[in-house]
Scaffold this active site. Sequence first.
Site, PDB file in Angstrom:
ATOM      1  N   ASN A   9       7.329   9.887   5.621  1.00 38.02           N
ATOM      2  CA  ASN A   9       6.618   9.237   6.723  1.00 38.02           C
ATOM      3  C   ASN A   9       6.500   7.756   6.379  1.00 38.02           C
ATOM      4  O   ASN A   9       5.695   7.376   5.535  1.00 38.02           O
ATOM      5  CB  ASN A   9       5.222   9.880   6.864  1.00 38.02           C
ATOM      6  CG  ASN A   9       4.370   9.148   7.886  1.00 38.02           C
ATOM      7  OD1 ASN A   9       4.865   8.323   8.658  1.00 38.02           O
ATOM      8  ND2 ASN A   9       3.074   9.455   7.898  1.00 38.02           N
ATOM      9  N   TRP A  10       7.341   6.971   7.048  1.00 38.16           N
ATOM     10  CA  TRP A  10       7.367   5.542   6.723  1.00 38.16           C
ATOM     11  C   TRP A  10       6.149   4.801   7.281  1.00 38.16           C
ATOM     12  O   TRP A  10       5.918   3.647   6.932  1.00 38.16           O
ATOM     13  CB  TRP A  10       8.640   4.890   7.281  1.00 38.16           C
ATOM     14  CG  TRP A  10       9.917   5.354   6.646  1.00 38.16           C
ATOM     15  CD1 TRP A  10      10.061   6.278   5.642  1.00 38.16           C
ATOM     16  CD2 TRP A  10      11.242   4.909   6.966  1.00 38.16           C
ATOM     17  NE1 TRP A  10      11.384   6.439   5.318  1.00 38.16           N
ATOM     18  CE2 TRP A  10      12.131   5.608   6.127  1.00 38.16           C
ATOM     19  CE3 TRP A  10      11.765   3.992   7.883  1.00 38.16           C
ATOM     20  CZ2 TRP A  10      13.516   5.421   6.180  1.00 38.16           C
ATOM     21  CZ3 TRP A  10      13.138   3.804   7.942  1.00 38.16           C
ATOM     22  CH2 TRP A  10      14.008   4.511   7.085  1.00 38.16           C
ATOM     23  N   LYS A  11       5.433   5.418   8.176  1.00 41.18           N
ATOM     24  CA  LYS A  11       4.301   4.765   8.856  1.00 41.18           C
ATOM     25  C   LYS A  11       4.792   3.447   9.488  1.00 41.18           C
ATOM     26  O   LYS A  11       5.909   3.402   9.992  1.00 41.18           O
ATOM     27  CB  LYS A  11       3.133   4.553   7.890  1.00 41.18           C
ATOM     28  CG  LYS A  11       2.760   5.840   7.152  1.00 41.18           C
ATOM     29  CD  LYS A  11       1.494   5.749   6.394  1.00 41.18           C
ATOM     30  CE  LYS A  11       1.322   7.029   5.594  1.00 41.18           C
ATOM     31  NZ  LYS A  11       0.001   7.171   4.998  1.00 41.18           N
ATOM     32  N   HIS A  99      -1.362  13.650  12.350  1.00 39.88           N
ATOM     33  CA  HIS A  99      -1.583  12.952  11.077  1.00 39.88           C
ATOM     34  C   HIS A  99      -3.027  12.436  11.049  1.00 39.88           C
ATOM     35  O   HIS A  99      -3.571  12.019  12.073  1.00 39.88           O
ATOM     36  CB  HIS A  99      -0.587  11.789  10.932  1.00 39.88           C
ATOM     37  CG  HIS A  99      -0.580  11.220   9.548  1.00 39.88           C
ATOM     38  ND1 HIS A  99      -1.537  10.340   9.111  1.00 39.88           N
ATOM     39  CD2 HIS A  99       0.243  11.439   8.497  1.00 39.88           C
ATOM     40  CE1 HIS A  99      -1.293  10.033   7.846  1.00 39.88           C
ATOM     41  NE2 HIS A  99      -0.220  10.692   7.446  1.00 39.88           N
ATOM     42  N   GLU A 101      -4.259   9.761  10.097  1.00 41.05           N
ATOM     43  CA  GLU A 101      -4.455   8.387  10.576  1.00 41.05           C
ATOM     44  C   GLU A 101      -4.563   8.357  12.095  1.00 41.05           C
ATOM     45  O   GLU A 101      -5.324   7.585  12.662  1.00 41.05           O
ATOM     46  CB  GLU A 101      -3.311   7.486  10.067  1.00 41.05           C
ATOM     47  CG  GLU A 101      -3.481   7.194   8.586  1.00 41.05           C
ATOM     48  CD  GLU A 101      -2.199   6.931   7.829  1.00 41.05           C
ATOM     49  OE1 GLU A 101      -1.153   6.658   8.451  1.00 41.05           O
ATOM     50  OE2 GLU A 101      -2.247   7.012   6.581  1.00 41.05           O
ATOM     51  N   GLU A 172      -2.595  18.080   4.351  1.00 45.81           N
ATOM     52  CA  GLU A 172      -2.793  16.747   3.785  1.00 45.81           C
ATOM     53  C   GLU A 172      -4.288  16.459   3.664  1.00 45.81           C
ATOM     54  O   GLU A 172      -4.903  15.983   4.636  1.00 45.81           O
ATOM     55  CB  GLU A 172      -2.165  15.689   4.697  1.00 45.81           C
ATOM     56  CG  GLU A 172      -0.676  15.852   4.907  1.00 45.81           C
ATOM     57  CD  GLU A 172      -0.023  14.527   5.233  1.00 45.81           C
ATOM     58  OE1 GLU A 172       0.870  14.135   4.494  1.00 45.81           O
ATOM     59  OE2 GLU A 172      -0.435  13.880   6.214  1.00 45.81           O
ATOM     60  N   GLY A 178      -2.670   8.270   0.396  1.00 43.59           N
ATOM     61  CA  GLY A 178      -2.603   6.844   0.082  1.00 43.59           C
ATOM     62  C   GLY A 178      -3.625   6.393  -0.953  1.00 43.59           C
ATOM     63  O   GLY A 178      -3.822   5.197  -1.156  1.00 43.59           O
ATOM     64  N   SER A 218      -0.448  11.525  -1.787  1.00 45.07           N
ATOM     65  CA  SER A 218      -0.115  10.925  -3.085  1.00 45.07           C
ATOM     66  C   SER A 218       0.859  11.778  -3.890  1.00 45.07           C
ATOM     67  O   SER A 218       0.782  11.826  -5.121  1.00 45.07           O
ATOM     68  CB  SER A 218      -1.384  10.618  -3.895  1.00 45.07           C
ATOM     69  OG  SER A 218      -2.193   9.710  -3.193  1.00 45.07           O
ATOM     70  N   GLY A 240       3.752   6.791   0.853  1.00 39.26           N
ATOM     71  CA  GLY A 240       4.127   5.626   0.028  1.00 39.26           C
ATOM     72  C   GLY A 240       5.413   5.808  -0.751  1.00 39.26           C
ATOM     73  O   GLY A 240       6.255   4.905  -0.791  1.00 39.26           O
TER      74      GLY A 240
HETATM   75  C1  PEP Z   1       1.008  10.623   4.505  1.00 38.04           C
HETATM   76  O1  PEP Z   1       0.639   9.600   5.048  1.00 38.04           O
HETATM   77  O2  PEP Z   1       1.396  11.585   5.183  1.00 38.04           O
HETATM   78  C2  PEP Z   1       0.969  10.675   3.047  1.00 38.04           C
HETATM   79  C3  PEP Z   1       1.081  11.831   2.457  1.00 38.04           C
HETATM   80  O3  PEP Z   1       0.809   9.472   2.396  1.00 38.04           O
HETATM   81  P1  PEP Z   1       0.865   9.213   0.807  1.00 38.04           P
HETATM   82  O4  PEP Z   1       2.013  10.004   0.266  1.00 38.04           O
HETATM   83  O5  PEP Z   1       1.058   7.743   0.679  1.00 38.04           O
HETATM   84  O6  PEP Z   1      -0.447   9.696   0.250  1.00 38.04           O
END
Ligand code: PEP
Length: 256
Positions: A9-11, A99, A101, A172, A178, A218, A240
Amino acid sequence: MRKKIVAGNWKMNLSIAEGVQLVKNIINEMPSLQGHQEVVFCTPFTHLSSVANELNQNVNIQVKLGAQNCNDHASGAYTGEISSSMLQEIGVSHVIIGHSERRQLFHESNAFLKSKVDTLVASKMQILFCCGEPLEIREANGQNEYVANQLQESLFHLSAQDFLNQITIAYEPIWAIGTGVTASTAQAQEMHAFIRNLISQQYSESVASEISILYGGSCNAQNASELFANEDVDGGLIGGAALKAETFLPIIKALH
Ligand code: PEP
């Protein structure tokens, strides 16, 4: 067959040129995927066509293109929005829905996510459905009830066939996204087994055994192998660490 999946997921990151170069580098160095393994690139909307062109030049059909959101209407006066058919037209097969976010920053409720799920199921697209609890819920040991409610209110109205064919779950925990704090392998396995058991109760054991449940939060080159080794962890949704070939490739390799 239950798939093993790594989705990036590049966001809202990378220029189009950087994104295409990243996909090129990953594909060039990626181990060949077995029949039940998949890699998905979930890029910003503006990058999808260029990444689709890049993927079209590659023979590996197990590398898929995903979007990070989609509107719940087929078309109409929804300024700034993108429909499922627009995504399909440029080769998108997967969409991330729910998600944290989007839930937190854009106030997407379980009911709203249910209508997005219905639109995508009608379009026969693959849904990467995110669920997971905030820190205060985990600290109060309310995570099971919280996640069960998310699935109940947005997904469990689907028929067994639609659920089986179109849903991948991504657990998640919000406190891990993050932050550099990863759920322990025990915490991940416990929640994944809980989710699989819920699916079994709602549908059947055979549906539950076929559904892929990914971990996100993470996940990185160092911890992916240990997380993916759990019986109920079928890969990861990666934020990330999906932005660089050197950090994403070891996670893909951890699928093997
Ligand atoms: C995500 O945003 O779906 C995610 C898992 O982010 P990160 O790996 O940066 O924690």
